[in-house]
Design an enzyme around this catalytic site. Structure first.
Site, PDB file in Angstrom:
ATOM      1  CE  LYS A  74       1.770   3.166  -2.163  1.00 33.84           C
ATOM      2  NZ  LYS A  74       1.943   2.462  -3.424  1.00 33.84           N
ATOM      3  CB  SER A 114       6.936   1.150  -7.786  1.00 34.01           C
ATOM      4  OG  SER A 114       5.721   1.281  -8.498  1.00 34.01           O
ATOM      5  CG  ASP A 117      -1.453  -1.381  -1.038  1.00 33.95           C
ATOM      6  OD1 ASP A 117      -0.906  -0.266  -1.124  1.00 33.95           O
ATOM      7  OD2 ASP A 117      -1.756  -2.069  -2.032  1.00 33.95           O
ATOM      8  NE  ARG A 158      -1.259   7.802  -6.022  1.00 34.60           N
ATOM      9  CZ  ARG A 158      -1.625   6.533  -5.972  1.00 34.60           C
ATOM     10  NH1 ARG A 158      -2.879   6.204  -6.193  1.00 34.60           N
ATOM     11  NH2 ARG A 158      -0.741   5.595  -5.713  1.00 34.60           N
ATOM     12  NE  ARG A 206      -3.355   4.754   1.590  1.00 33.16           N
ATOM     13  CZ  ARG A 206      -3.463   3.763   0.720  1.00 33.16           C
ATOM     14  NH1 ARG A 206      -2.534   2.844   0.647  1.00 33.16           N
ATOM     15  NH2 ARG A 206      -4.520   3.678  -0.063  1.00 33.16           N
ATOM     16  NE  ARG A 212      -4.835  -0.196   0.057  1.00 34.85           N
ATOM     17  CZ  ARG A 212      -5.497  -1.209  -0.498  1.00 34.85           C
ATOM     18  NH1 ARG A 212      -6.322  -1.929   0.222  1.00 34.85           N
ATOM     19  NH2 ARG A 212      -5.333  -1.514  -1.758  1.00 34.85           N
TER      20      ARG A 212
HETATM   21  C1  S3P Z   1      -0.081  -2.067  -6.815  1.00 35.64           C
HETATM   22  C2  S3P Z   1       1.177  -1.747  -6.405  1.00 35.64           C
HETATM   23  C3  S3P Z   1       1.446  -0.921  -5.222  1.00 35.64           C
HETATM   24  C4  S3P Z   1       0.236  -0.809  -4.320  1.00 35.64           C
HETATM   25  C5  S3P Z   1      -1.026  -0.551  -5.080  1.00 35.64           C
HETATM   26  C6  S3P Z   1      -1.272  -1.668  -6.066  1.00 35.64           C
HETATM   27  C7  S3P Z   1      -0.240  -2.881  -8.041  1.00 35.64           C
HETATM   28  O1  S3P Z   1       1.826   0.370  -5.646  1.00 35.64           O
HETATM   29  O2  S3P Z   1       0.432   0.199  -3.370  1.00 35.64           O
HETATM   30  O3  S3P Z   1      -2.130  -0.444  -4.221  1.00 35.64           O
HETATM   31  O4  S3P Z   1      -1.318  -3.434  -8.271  1.00 35.64           O
HETATM   32  O5  S3P Z   1       0.732  -2.962  -8.808  1.00 35.64           O
HETATM   33  P1  S3P Z   1       3.358   0.706  -6.053  1.00 35.64           P
HETATM   34  O6  S3P Z   1       3.727  -0.281  -7.066  1.00 35.64           O
HETATM   35  O7  S3P Z   1       3.334   2.073  -6.633  1.00 35.64           O
HETATM   36  O8  S3P Z   1       4.126   0.631  -4.773  1.00 35.64           O
END
Ligand code: S3P
Length: 435
Positions: A341, A166, A314, A121, A345, A390
């Site tokens: 992700k 994000s 998510d 990632r 996905r 998921r």
């Molecule tokens: C999260 C933020 C999201 C989400 C992840 C949990 C977090 O990711 O998809 O499952 O706890 O800050 P991104 O911030 O990279 O979009």
């Protein structure tokens, strides 16, 4: 382990959803760097969260389990100790990105690693702002794991316009800013989840946040707190959709976190005709919670606009399943983040939907699903899940609407976020078979 989800006749009953993953990571980290002992109840006991807990223990934090709660003996902002080995974060992007921020300002070096999926990632998104703050952080040639952080002379707060909305990136910057000189200001294009901001405020930080702007002023310490973690909305989403698309169903989910930056799925499902009621609203700390009642519904197609994407990022896989049993063509704008992700996905869902014989197609960054309505029964098949929790849970819910069954490959991934999924599903009447 073999996991088969079989056609089910209707879901009924009431369950309490285990603690929220995002908030659990943040509660453990904030408690570890506060002064005093914090008590955390309803922590999510998933692999992802336990990996963060173990890494904090390797950094010298005492964490024990007593009478159903975790006691975290905080060591202050600068009290962490150099770990004896590399820190392992398993499958968790949140764990590794938040902890990278925190470890950026310590006076020892660390190396952070993860499983096969996490190792692929993108980490450039956190490295870029951290390097601008003066942090010495590097990854592999492709800016992936392992991440290596070495102490640097001076780390400063930052004014940062985020290229991607994000919460993980925003939070990495905020954790690094706790040990930095000066103020940090972050601007986002769309609203991402604000659990870090709420948790920082709860622990006494000098922080201001509005929809897309966060300012953290120099904060010298966190004071320990007792924290009750709300039920995970993203985990609830699987059963909310299950009850909507299954005939003769009515379920109630208790004490679910309803942070406004997380619940776009509810709004969307209601627009689609979903019979969903929210009641018993209250607060756990700074986080809103409520009970949710859901009844079987005939759904119509929806449109997801790009600004809503971070809010339901998510939940997109399970929303795709809901749209498969709705009437009409659903449209999802600018959903490319889905490719980065725990798996790609978009690809995983397209493949699975095709096996369900649900027409779907991508036009640039816009994705379309042709719903077949509530009476549709999909064929029987084995779905590849790319070890993504998921994807596995979304097709497990689709299996309830199959003509006979859907078999879920690598169901072990479910333990990364929701180890109770199969048992709670069975309690509600999901015809799940494990052998
Ligand atoms: C999260 C933020 C999201 C989400 C992840 C949990 C977090 O990711 O998809 O499952 O706890 O800050 P991104 O911030 O990279 O979009």
């Amino acid at each position: 382990m073999k996991f088969i989800s079989k056609h089910s006749e209707g879901l009924h009953g009431e369950i309490k959803i285990p603690g929220d993953k995002s908030i659990s990571h943040r509660a453990l980290i904030c408690a570890s760097i506060s002064e005093g002992t914090s008590k955390i109840s309803n922590l999510q006991e998933s692999e992802d969260v336990i990996n963060t807990l173990n890494s904090l223990k390797h950094l010298g934090v005492n964490i024990s389990f007593e009478n159903g709660s975790y006691l975290v003996e905080g060591v202050g902002f600068k009290g962490l100790k150099k770990p004896e080995k590399q820190l392992y974060f398993g499958n968790s992007g949140t764990g590794i990105r938040l902890m990278s921020g925190l470890l950026s300002t310590q006076n020892f070096s660390t190396t952070l690693i993860g499983d096969e999926s996490l190792s692929q990632r993108p980490m450039k998104r956190i490295m870029e702002p951290l390097i601008k703050m003066g942090v010495d952080i590097s990854g592999s040639k492709k800016d992936t794991l392992p991440l290596s952080i070495v102490p640097s002379e001076e780390i400063k707060g930052i004014n940062y316009d985020m290229p991607v909305a994000s919460a993980q990136v925003k939070s990495a910057i905020l954790f690094a800013s706790l040990g930095a000189e000066g103020e940090t200001k972050i601007k986002e294009k769309s609203i991402s989840r604000d659990h870090t901001e709420r948790m920082f405020e709860y622990f006494g930080a000098d922080i201001m946040f509005s929809k897309t702007e966060t300012t953290l002023k120099n904060t010298k310490k966190f004071s320990s707190q007792d924290i009750k973690i709300p039920g995970d909305f993203s985990s609830s989403a699987f059963f909310i959709v299950a009850a909507l698309i299954s005939k003769n169903s009515e379920i109630t989910l208790r004490e679910v976190g309803l942070n406004p930056s997380r619940v776009a799925l509810l709004k969307k499902l209601k627009e689609m005709g979903g019979k969903i009621e929210v009641f018993n609203q209250s607060l756990f700390g700074k986080e809103p919670i409520a009970d949710i009642n859901v009844k079987s519904s005939s759904l119509i197609a929806c449109e997801v606009k790009s600004d809503d994407v971070p809010n339901l990022i998510d939940e997109l896989p399970i929303l795709f399943i809901a749209c498969s049993f709705a009437v009409g063509i659903s449209r999802f704008n600018e959903i490319e983040e889905l490719k980065f992700k725990e798996s790609d996905r978009l690809k995983a869902m397209q493949e699975g939907l095709l096996k369900m014989k649900i027409n779907n197609y991508l036009d640039g960054n816009t994705f379309f699903i042709e719903g077949m309505g509530q009476n549709y029964k999909s064929p029987n098949f084995l779905v590849e899940t790319y070890y993504d929790h998921r994807i596995a849970m979304s097709f497990a819910i689709a299996g309830l609407k199959s003509s006979s069954y859907i078999e879920i490959a690598s169901p072990e991934s479910i333990d990364t976020s929701f180890p109770e999924f199969i048992d709670l599903g069975k309690k509600l009447g999901c015809n799940f078979e494990v052998s």
